[in-house]
Design an enzyme around this catalytic site. Structure first.
Site, short mmCIF file in Angstrom:
data_model
loop_
_atom_site.label_atom_id
_atom_site.label_comp_id
_atom_site.label_asym_id
_atom_site.label_seq_id
_atom_site.Cartn_x
_atom_site.Cartn_y
_atom_site.Cartn_z
N ASP A 133 66.96 22.91 -31.13
CA ASP A 133 67.09 21.46 -31.25
C ASP A 133 65.74 20.83 -30.91
O ASP A 133 64.98 21.37 -30.12
CB ASP A 133 68.13 20.92 -30.26
CG ASP A 133 69.56 21.26 -30.66
OD1 ASP A 133 69.78 21.60 -31.83
OD2 ASP A 133 70.45 21.18 -29.80
N ARG A 184 65.61 22.19 -39.78
CA ARG A 184 66.69 21.21 -39.87
C ARG A 184 66.04 19.82 -39.81
O ARG A 184 65.42 19.47 -38.81
CB ARG A 184 67.63 21.38 -38.68
CG ARG A 184 68.71 20.28 -38.63
CD ARG A 184 69.23 20.09 -37.20
NE ARG A 184 69.90 21.26 -36.69
CZ ARG A 184 70.05 21.49 -35.38
NH1 ARG A 184 69.57 20.64 -34.48
NH2 ARG A 184 70.67 22.57 -34.96
N GLY A 188 66.34 11.71 -35.82
CA GLY A 188 65.87 11.65 -34.42
C GLY A 188 66.79 10.78 -33.60
O GLY A 188 67.15 9.67 -34.02
N HIS A 227 74.10 11.92 -42.17
CA HIS A 227 75.37 11.40 -42.71
C HIS A 227 75.07 10.21 -43.60
O HIS A 227 75.97 9.44 -43.93
CB HIS A 227 76.29 10.96 -41.58
CG HIS A 227 76.33 11.91 -40.43
ND1 HIS A 227 75.45 11.84 -39.37
CD2 HIS A 227 77.15 12.96 -40.19
CE1 HIS A 227 75.71 12.82 -38.52
NE2 HIS A 227 76.73 13.51 -38.98
N ARG A 288 74.18 9.62 -26.81
CA ARG A 288 73.33 9.53 -28.02
C ARG A 288 74.19 9.25 -29.25
O ARG A 288 73.80 8.53 -30.15
CB ARG A 288 72.50 10.82 -28.20
CG ARG A 288 71.36 10.96 -27.20
CD ARG A 288 70.36 12.01 -27.63
NE ARG A 288 70.87 13.36 -27.55
CZ ARG A 288 70.86 14.12 -26.45
NH1 ARG A 288 70.33 13.68 -25.34
NH2 ARG A 288 71.34 15.35 -26.48
C1 FAD Z 1 73.54 18.73 -37.68
C2 FAD Z 1 72.72 17.72 -36.91
C3 FAD Z 1 71.85 18.17 -35.95
C4 FAD Z 1 71.06 17.25 -35.25
N1 FAD Z 1 70.10 17.72 -34.38
C5 FAD Z 1 69.27 16.82 -33.79
C6 FAD Z 1 68.17 17.27 -33.01
O1 FAD Z 1 67.94 18.47 -32.81
N2 FAD Z 1 67.37 16.33 -32.44
C7 FAD Z 1 67.58 14.98 -32.63
O2 FAD Z 1 66.80 14.17 -32.12
N3 FAD Z 1 68.62 14.55 -33.36
C8 FAD Z 1 69.47 15.43 -33.95
N4 FAD Z 1 70.49 14.97 -34.72
C9 FAD Z 1 70.86 13.52 -34.70
C10 FAD Z 1 70.09 12.74 -35.72
O3 FAD Z 1 68.73 12.68 -35.36
C11 FAD Z 1 70.63 11.31 -35.87
O4 FAD Z 1 70.54 10.63 -34.65
C12 FAD Z 1 72.07 11.23 -36.35
O5 FAD Z 1 72.37 12.24 -37.25
C13 FAD Z 1 72.33 9.88 -37.07
O6 FAD Z 1 71.47 9.77 -38.16
P1 FAD Z 1 71.95 9.83 -39.70
O7 FAD Z 1 70.93 10.63 -40.43
O8 FAD Z 1 73.33 10.30 -39.81
O9 FAD Z 1 71.75 8.36 -40.24
P2 FAD Z 1 72.34 6.97 -39.73
O10 FAD Z 1 71.67 5.95 -40.57
O11 FAD Z 1 72.22 6.85 -38.25
O12 FAD Z 1 73.87 7.07 -40.10
C14 FAD Z 1 74.36 7.05 -41.41
C15 FAD Z 1 75.86 6.81 -41.35
O13 FAD Z 1 76.50 7.92 -40.75
C16 FAD Z 1 77.52 7.51 -39.85
N5 FAD Z 1 77.15 7.90 -38.48
C17 FAD Z 1 75.96 8.37 -38.04
N6 FAD Z 1 76.01 8.69 -36.73
C18 FAD Z 1 77.27 8.39 -36.32
C19 FAD Z 1 77.96 8.49 -35.08
N7 FAD Z 1 77.37 8.95 -33.99
N8 FAD Z 1 79.25 8.09 -35.04
C20 FAD Z 1 79.89 7.63 -36.14
N9 FAD Z 1 79.29 7.52 -37.35
C21 FAD Z 1 78.00 7.88 -37.44
C22 FAD Z 1 77.62 6.00 -40.00
O14 FAD Z 1 78.57 5.77 -40.99
C23 FAD Z 1 76.24 5.61 -40.48
O15 FAD Z 1 76.24 4.43 -41.21
C24 FAD Z 1 71.24 15.86 -35.48
C25 FAD Z 1 72.12 15.42 -36.46
C26 FAD Z 1 72.84 16.33 -37.19
C27 FAD Z 1 73.73 15.83 -38.28
#
Ligand code: FAD
Length: 307
Positions: A133, A184, A188, A227, A288
């Site tokens: 991570d 991956r 962030g 997502h 987070r």
């Molecule tokens: C498999 C995986 C591994 C990850 N590993 C790391 C890592 O090692 N280090 C790190 O800093 N971050 C990590 N993350 C977290 C990542 O950085 C983001 O903070 C998180 O994924 C939200 O960003 P998004 O790309 O989904 O976009 P966003 O624009 O934040 O979200 C898009 C849409 O997804 C949905 N959504 C997103 N998050 C949530 C939530 N928590 N609850 C409900 N709905 C939500 C909402 O509908 C939102 O509109 C990881 C995420 C994933 C999916």
């Protein structure tokens, strides 16, 4: 979400007295279960089996970060190696993820490298990938260098997460891809200052798309962790344009987030891996997740008021 609230929640996630308060309440514990499989390895494996039955693969993650003693780092590595063993025994379609600071990165690079090698050897035995991570900016360079060291030591199946909000990430993506690592890509999840990180959504998304394009063209089995509908569509279009098959990359999402989108991607023939955390140290991870979505926060505050 306004940056102030987001940053406040992430900082609250690092507050130990608050952690004690929140984790001892039954209601918040049950809220956390939306994002966390449970507190034991058996809980993690139970969710893994359920996800596997739906055609998904899993990254199992033993929660914990920034350990303060070498004994704690060794104990965490032991649980992770045990988890890998159980995955192997059951033949589950799952790998693991580790936080370098959970394996002592802030205490000793040597110890952390040794423990990562132990986990890497275990994952190699079951033919699975190991992702480190990516955490806060104070350990970004150390994590990138750790992956390079592991690659040089022959652990070709070890990669890490990269965060599109960091200004340095586009260069890291190239550096780590050249070293052979499968990455991956995520946006962030920490609170980083403007000096090192893009602050606007538009910039973070543009950086994400640029890194994804590089990975799809030159990377090693890109792991697209988001997502975000628009970025998912972008990746589908670009992968198609580059002539990639649906087996040449995978989407990754978090346990408890957009499950119907996950199912739809699987039904459409895409590879989908779910990140499934387990363990009793779920508080910073949970905070987070709250910080990522305003609706989650309202839900959480209401539960605190009602307990
Ligand atoms: C498999 C995986 C591994 C990850 N590993 C790391 C890592 O090692 N280090 C790190 O800093 N971050 C990590 N993350 C977290 C990542 O950085 C983001 O903070 C998180 O994924 C939200 O960003 P998004 O790309 O989904 O976009 P966003 O624009 O934040 O979200 C898009 C849409 O997804 C949905 N959504 C997103 N998050 C949530 C939530 N928590 N609850 C409900 N709905 C939500 C909402 O509908 C939102 O509109 C990881 C995420 C994933 C999916």
């Amino acid at each position: 979400m306004p940056d102030l609230l987001r940053n406040l929640l992430i900082r609250a996630g690092e507050n130990k007295p608050l952690a004690k308060q929140v984790t001892s309440r039954r209601l918040t514990r049950s809220l956390a279960l939306r994002f966390v499989a449970g507190e034991t390895l058996d809980d993690g494996l139970a969710v893994t089996r359920r996800q596997a039955a739906k055609g998904k693969t899993v990254t199992l993650d033993f929660l914990g970060e920034s350990v303060t003693s070498q004994d704690d780092a060794r104990a965490a590595a032991k649980v992770i190696v045990e988890a890998v063993g159980r995955i192997g025994e059951e033949g589950l379609p799952a790998g693991v993820s580790v936080k370098p600071t959970q394996l002592g990165l802030k205490l000793s690079e040597e110890l952390c490298t040794e423990l990562c090698c132990d986990v890497a050897e275990a994952t190699a035995r079951i033919g699975e990938h190991l992702t480190l991570d990516m955490e806060g900016r104070d350990v970004t360079e150390a994590t990138v260098a750790l992956v390079e060291r592991l690659q040089q030591a022959g652990h070709a199946h070890v990669g890490c997460a990269v965060q599109s909000y960091l200004r340095r990430t586009r260069a890291d993506v190239e550096r780590l891809s050249r070293a052979g690592a499968s990455l991956r890509l995520c946006k962030g999840a920490y609170a980083e200052p403007e000096r090192v990180a893009y602050q606007s959504r538009t910039q973070v998304n543009a950086s994400y798309a640029e890194c994804a394009d590089y990975l799809l063209a030159h990377g090693n089995y890109p792991r697209i962790a988001t997502h975000d509908d628009r970025l998912i569509d972008h990746v589908k279009v670009v992968a198609n344009r580059f002539g990639l098959s649906r087996d040449d990359f995978e989407f990754q999402m978090l346990h408890g987030v957009r499950a119907s989108l996950q199912d739809a991607l699987v039904a459409d023939g895409y590879r989908l891996r779910v990140y499934v955390p387990f363990g009793h140290q779920w508080y910073p991870y949970f905070m987070r997740r709250l910080a990522e979505r305003p609706a989650n926060v309202l839900f959480f505050l209401r539960s605190l008021r009602d307990t």
